[in-house]
Enzyme design. Structure first.
Site, PDB file in Angstrom:
ATOM      1  N   CYS A 120       0.807  -1.225   0.000  1.00 43.28           N
ATOM      2  CA  CYS A 120       0.000   0.000   0.000  1.00 43.28           C
ATOM      3  C   CYS A 120       0.843   1.279   0.000  1.00 43.28           C
ATOM      4  O   CYS A 120       0.363   2.351  -0.344  1.00 43.28           O
ATOM      5  CB  CYS A 120      -0.952   0.012   1.181  1.00 43.28           C
ATOM      6  SG  CYS A 120      -2.087  -1.383   1.161  1.00 43.28           S
ATOM      7  N   HIS A 257      -3.322   7.324   1.817  1.00 45.48           N
ATOM      8  CA  HIS A 257      -3.705   5.997   1.344  1.00 45.48           C
ATOM      9  C   HIS A 257      -5.077   5.677   1.931  1.00 45.48           C
ATOM     10  O   HIS A 257      -5.303   5.874   3.126  1.00 45.48           O
ATOM     11  CB  HIS A 257      -2.659   4.975   1.791  1.00 45.48           C
ATOM     12  CG  HIS A 257      -3.129   3.573   1.643  1.00 45.48           C
ATOM     13  ND1 HIS A 257      -3.687   3.110   0.474  1.00 45.48           N
ATOM     14  CD2 HIS A 257      -3.155   2.534   2.514  1.00 45.48           C
ATOM     15  CE1 HIS A 257      -4.022   1.838   0.633  1.00 45.48           C
ATOM     16  NE2 HIS A 257      -3.715   1.470   1.856  1.00 45.48           N
ATOM     17  N   ASN A 287     -10.070  -0.044  -0.560  1.00 50.56           N
ATOM     18  CA  ASN A 287      -8.609   0.072  -0.475  1.00 50.56           C
ATOM     19  C   ASN A 287      -8.020  -0.509  -1.759  1.00 50.56           C
ATOM     20  O   ASN A 287      -8.090  -1.710  -1.988  1.00 50.56           O
ATOM     21  CB  ASN A 287      -8.136  -0.707   0.761  1.00 50.56           C
ATOM     22  CG  ASN A 287      -6.621  -0.679   0.934  1.00 50.56           C
ATOM     23  OD1 ASN A 287      -5.886  -0.295   0.027  1.00 50.56           O
ATOM     24  ND2 ASN A 287      -6.153  -1.101   2.087  1.00 50.56           N
TER      25      ASN A 287
HETATM   26  N1  ACO Z   1     -18.704  -8.573   8.239  1.00 49.33           N
HETATM   27  C1  ACO Z   1     -19.292  -8.855   9.429  1.00 49.33           C
HETATM   28  N2  ACO Z   1     -18.603  -9.205  10.517  1.00 49.33           N
HETATM   29  C2  ACO Z   1     -17.264  -9.284  10.410  1.00 49.33           C
HETATM   30  C3  ACO Z   1     -16.589  -9.016   9.211  1.00 49.33           C
HETATM   31  C4  ACO Z   1     -17.366  -8.650   8.090  1.00 49.33           C
HETATM   32  N3  ACO Z   1     -16.819  -8.361   6.896  1.00 49.33           N
HETATM   33  N4  ACO Z   1     -15.264  -9.170   9.416  1.00 49.33           N
HETATM   34  C5  ACO Z   1     -15.108  -9.526  10.704  1.00 49.33           C
HETATM   35  N5  ACO Z   1     -16.308  -9.601  11.293  1.00 49.33           N
HETATM   36  C6  ACO Z   1     -16.599  -9.952  12.684  1.00 49.33           C
HETATM   37  C7  ACO Z   1     -15.539 -10.821  13.308  1.00 49.33           C
HETATM   38  O1  ACO Z   1     -15.734 -12.174  13.001  1.00 49.33           O
HETATM   39  C8  ACO Z   1     -15.721 -10.528  14.781  1.00 49.33           C
HETATM   40  O2  ACO Z   1     -16.821 -11.269  15.237  1.00 49.33           O
HETATM   41  P1  ACO Z   1     -16.799 -11.948  16.727  1.00 49.33           P
HETATM   42  O3  ACO Z   1     -16.692 -10.774  17.649  1.00 49.33           O
HETATM   43  O4  ACO Z   1     -18.079 -12.660  16.762  1.00 49.33           O
HETATM   44  O5  ACO Z   1     -15.583 -12.813  16.730  1.00 49.33           O
HETATM   45  C9  ACO Z   1     -16.136  -9.067  14.805  1.00 49.33           C
HETATM   46  O6  ACO Z   1     -16.607  -8.749  13.468  1.00 49.33           O
HETATM   47  C10 ACO Z   1     -14.997  -8.128  15.138  1.00 49.33           C
HETATM   48  O7  ACO Z   1     -13.856  -8.495  14.350  1.00 49.33           O
HETATM   49  P2  ACO Z   1     -12.487  -7.727  14.428  1.00 49.33           P
HETATM   50  O8  ACO Z   1     -11.545  -8.305  13.439  1.00 49.33           O
HETATM   51  O9  ACO Z   1     -12.075  -7.648  15.862  1.00 49.33           O
HETATM   52  O10 ACO Z   1     -12.999  -6.313  13.922  1.00 49.33           O
HETATM   53  P3  ACO Z   1     -12.275  -4.943  13.990  1.00 49.33           P
HETATM   54  O11 ACO Z   1     -13.080  -4.001  14.766  1.00 49.33           O
HETATM   55  O12 ACO Z   1     -10.818  -5.089  14.343  1.00 49.33           O
HETATM   56  O13 ACO Z   1     -12.355  -4.472  12.464  1.00 49.33           O
HETATM   57  C11 ACO Z   1     -10.919  -4.285  10.544  1.00 49.33           C
HETATM   58  C12 ACO Z   1     -11.724  -5.226  11.447  1.00 49.33           C
HETATM   59  C13 ACO Z   1     -11.890  -3.353   9.852  1.00 49.33           C
HETATM   60  C14 ACO Z   1     -10.176  -5.099   9.504  1.00 49.33           C
HETATM   61  C15 ACO Z   1      -9.950  -3.505  11.444  1.00 49.33           C
HETATM   62  O14 ACO Z   1      -9.152  -4.366  12.207  1.00 49.33           O
HETATM   63  C16 ACO Z   1      -9.083  -2.599  10.678  1.00 49.33           C
HETATM   64  O15 ACO Z   1      -9.527  -1.583  10.209  1.00 49.33           O
HETATM   65  N6  ACO Z   1      -7.790  -2.922  10.551  1.00 49.33           N
HETATM   66  C17 ACO Z   1      -6.870  -2.156   9.775  1.00 49.33           C
HETATM   67  C18 ACO Z   1      -6.494  -2.976   8.651  1.00 49.33           C
HETATM   68  C19 ACO Z   1      -6.660  -2.329   7.329  1.00 49.33           C
HETATM   69  O16 ACO Z   1      -7.322  -1.361   7.094  1.00 49.33           O
HETATM   70  N7  ACO Z   1      -5.997  -2.969   6.443  1.00 49.33           N
HETATM   71  C20 ACO Z   1      -5.986  -2.565   5.096  1.00 49.33           C
HETATM   72  C21 ACO Z   1      -4.725  -2.983   4.490  1.00 49.33           C
HETATM   73  S1  ACO Z   1      -3.385  -2.317   5.334  1.00 49.33           S
HETATM   74  C22 ACO Z   1      -3.318  -0.802   4.967  1.00 49.33           C
HETATM   75  O17 ACO Z   1      -3.680  -0.471   3.877  1.00 49.33           O
HETATM   76  C23 ACO Z   1      -2.812   0.113   5.964  1.00 49.33           C
END
Ligand code: ACO
Length: 330
Positions: A120, A257, A287
Site C-alpha cells: 500500500c 492511502h 482500499n
Molecule cells: N462482516 C461482518 N462481521 C465481520 C466481518 C465482516 N466483513 N469481518 C469480521 N467480522 C466480525 C468478526 O468475526 C468478529 O466477530 P466476533 O466478535 O463474533 O468474533 C467481529 O466482526 C470483530 O472483528 P475484528 O476483526 O475484531 O474487527 P475490527 O473491529 O478489528 O475491524 C478491521 C476489522 C476493519 C479489519 C480492522 O481491524 C481494521 O480496520 N484494521 C486495519 C487494517 C486495514 O485497514 N488494512 C488494510 C490494508 S493495510 C493498509 O492499507 C494500511
C-alpha cells in the site's frame, strides 16, 4: 523585485490521471458472497462500494489507461517520458515488470521502466524514487503509476479481508524543473520512506514463485495493522512537515492511502488536521493499495478541490510494514 534565492532542481507534478474497472460491487453485492452487511462494513471501514476488474481489465491495462490520461492532462506525449515506475503488488506476470508492458503499450522505445513493490506504500515509494532520479539528473520526465487488481489475490471466503479491497489505477507525470529554493515554489519538497520487516507476517500473501509456486491469497491481522498504522503514519507525516519547516495548518490537502476511515480519522486527530482538508475516496473505491493515493489525487484535481500552488501531503502504510510520506506543492 526579482527572486534572489538560488535555483534548485525539483520534480513538478505536471498532470494526473486514473482508471477504474467498469464493474461496481456494492456492500449489498458483497453480502451475497460472504456473511457480512452494509452496516458492518460502513461502520468499521467507511467503504460502501469498490470496483472489481473483469478478466480483460488488468494491472497493465488499467495502468496504461491512467498513464494516457495523466499525459493528456499534463499536455505532454509519451515521447516526453524517459522513465516509468509502476507501484504494484499484483503484476500481470511475475516478470517482466508491468512497467515494461505499459512502456510498450505507450509506444515508448527509449529510457527505462521498472516496478516497485511496497504494497500500500508503493505509490509513495515510487514518488520518492522518481524524485531522487530527477534530482540526480538521471531522468527528466517520469511517469509514476500505481495500479492494482487486488481482487485477484483475495480469499473470497474470508469476510475479514475481502470486503476491504478494490481494483484501479492512478498516475502522475513528474518533470524536472529549476525553481527558486523555497517552499513557495512548485514541486516535491520532501520525501520520506520507512520499513520494519519484523512485521512482515501481519499483512502478507501466503504464496509466491519461490515458495509455494502459486500466487497465494492476502492474509491480515487487522487489529495489529490498525494499531501500528495510526502511530507510524502520524510520525512520518510529522517528520516530513518538520523537515520542510511547515505546520499542519500550512498543508492545503492531505491525500492519504485509503485504507480505512477510522485510521484516517485517528491520524487526523493526532495531528490536529480538520477533516475537510482530507481527500477521501474510500467510500467508493475501497482500499486499492498502491493505486489509492493517485486515484484520490486525480479525483480531487478534476473536481477542482486541489488547485495549482496548493501544498499537498501524501502518506501511506502497508505490508512489510512499509510506510512513507511525500510533501509537494502542486
Ligand atoms: N462482516 C461482518 N462481521 C465481520 C466481518 C465482516 N466483513 N469481518 C469480521 N467480522 C466480525 C468478526 O468475526 C468478529 O466477530 P466476533 O466478535 O463474533 O468474533 C467481529 O466482526 C470483530 O472483528 P475484528 O476483526 O475484531 O474487527 P475490527 O473491529 O478489528 O475491524 C478491521 C476489522 C476493519 C479489519 C480492522 O481491524 C481494521 O480496520 N484494521 C486495519 C487494517 C486495514 O485497514 N488494512 C488494510 C490494508 S493495510 C493498509 O492499507 C494500511
Amino acid at each position: 523585485m526579482t527572486d534572489t534565492k538560488p535555483l534548485v532542481r525539483r520534480s513538478v507534478i505536471m498532470g494526473s490521471g486514473s482508471a477504474l474497472p467498469l464493474r461496481i460491487m456494492t456492500n449489498a453485492d458483497m453480502s451475497k458472497v460472504v456473511d457480512t452487511s452494509d452496516e458492518w462494513i460502513v461502520e468499521r471501514t467507511g467503504i460502501k462500494a469498490r470496483h472489481i476488474a473483469s478478466d480483460s481489465e488488468t494491472t497493465r491495462s488499467l495502468g496504461a489507461d491512467a498513464a494516457r490520461r495523466a499525459l493528456e492532462h499534463a499536455g505532454m506525449t509519451a515521447q516526453d517520458v524517459d522513465l516509468i515506475i509502476v507501484a504494484t503488488s499484483t503484476p500481470d506476470q511475475t516478470f517482466p515488470a508491468t512497467a515494461t508492458l505499459i512502456q510498450a503499450d505507450l509506444g515508448i522505445t527509449r529510457g527505462a521502466a521498472f516496478d516497485i513493490q511496497a504494497v500500500c506504500s508503493g505509490f509513495v515509494y515510487a514518488l520518492a524514487m522518481a524524485d531522487a532520479m530527477i534530482k540526480a539528473g538521471q531522468a527528466g520526465c517520469v511517469l509514476v503509476i500505481g495500479s492494482e487488481t487486488f481482487s485477484r489475490i483475495l480469499d473470497w471466503t474470508d469476510r475479514t479481508t475481502c470486503v476491504l479491497f478494490g481494483d484501479g489505477a492512478g498516475a502522475v507525470v513528474l518533470r524536472g524543473e529549476m525553481v527558486p529554493d523555497s517552499p513557495a515554489s512548485r514541486g516535491i519538497q520532501v520525501t520520506r520512506i520507512r520499513s520494519d520487516g519484523r512485521y512482515h507476517d501481519k499483512l502478507y500473501v501466503d504464496g509466491g514463485p519461490s515458495t509455494t509456486k502459486t500466487v497465494g491469497h492476502l492474509r491480515m491481522e487487522g487489529r495489529e495493522v490498525f494499531k501500528h498504522a495510526v502511530t507510524n503514519i502520524a510520525s512520518i507525516m510529522d517528520e516530513a512537515m518538520t523537515e520542510a519547516g511547515i505546520a499542519p495548518k500550512d498543508v492545503d490537502w492531505f491525500v492519504p492511502h485509503q485504507a480505512n476511515r477510522r485510521i484516517l480519522e485517528g491520524t487526523a486527530r493526532k495531528l490536529g488536521i480538520s477533516e475537510d482538508r482530507i481527500v477521501m475516496t474510500l467510500d467508493r473505491h475501497g482500499n486499492t493499495s498502491a493505486a489509492s493515493i493517485p486515484l484520490a489525487f486525480d479525483v480531487a484535481i478534476r473536481d477542482g478541490r486541489i488547485k495549482k500552488g496548493n501544498m499537498v501531503l501524501f502518506e501511506a502504510m502497508g505490508g512489510g510494514f512499509t510506510w512513507g510520506a511525500v510533501l509537494a506543492r502542486y
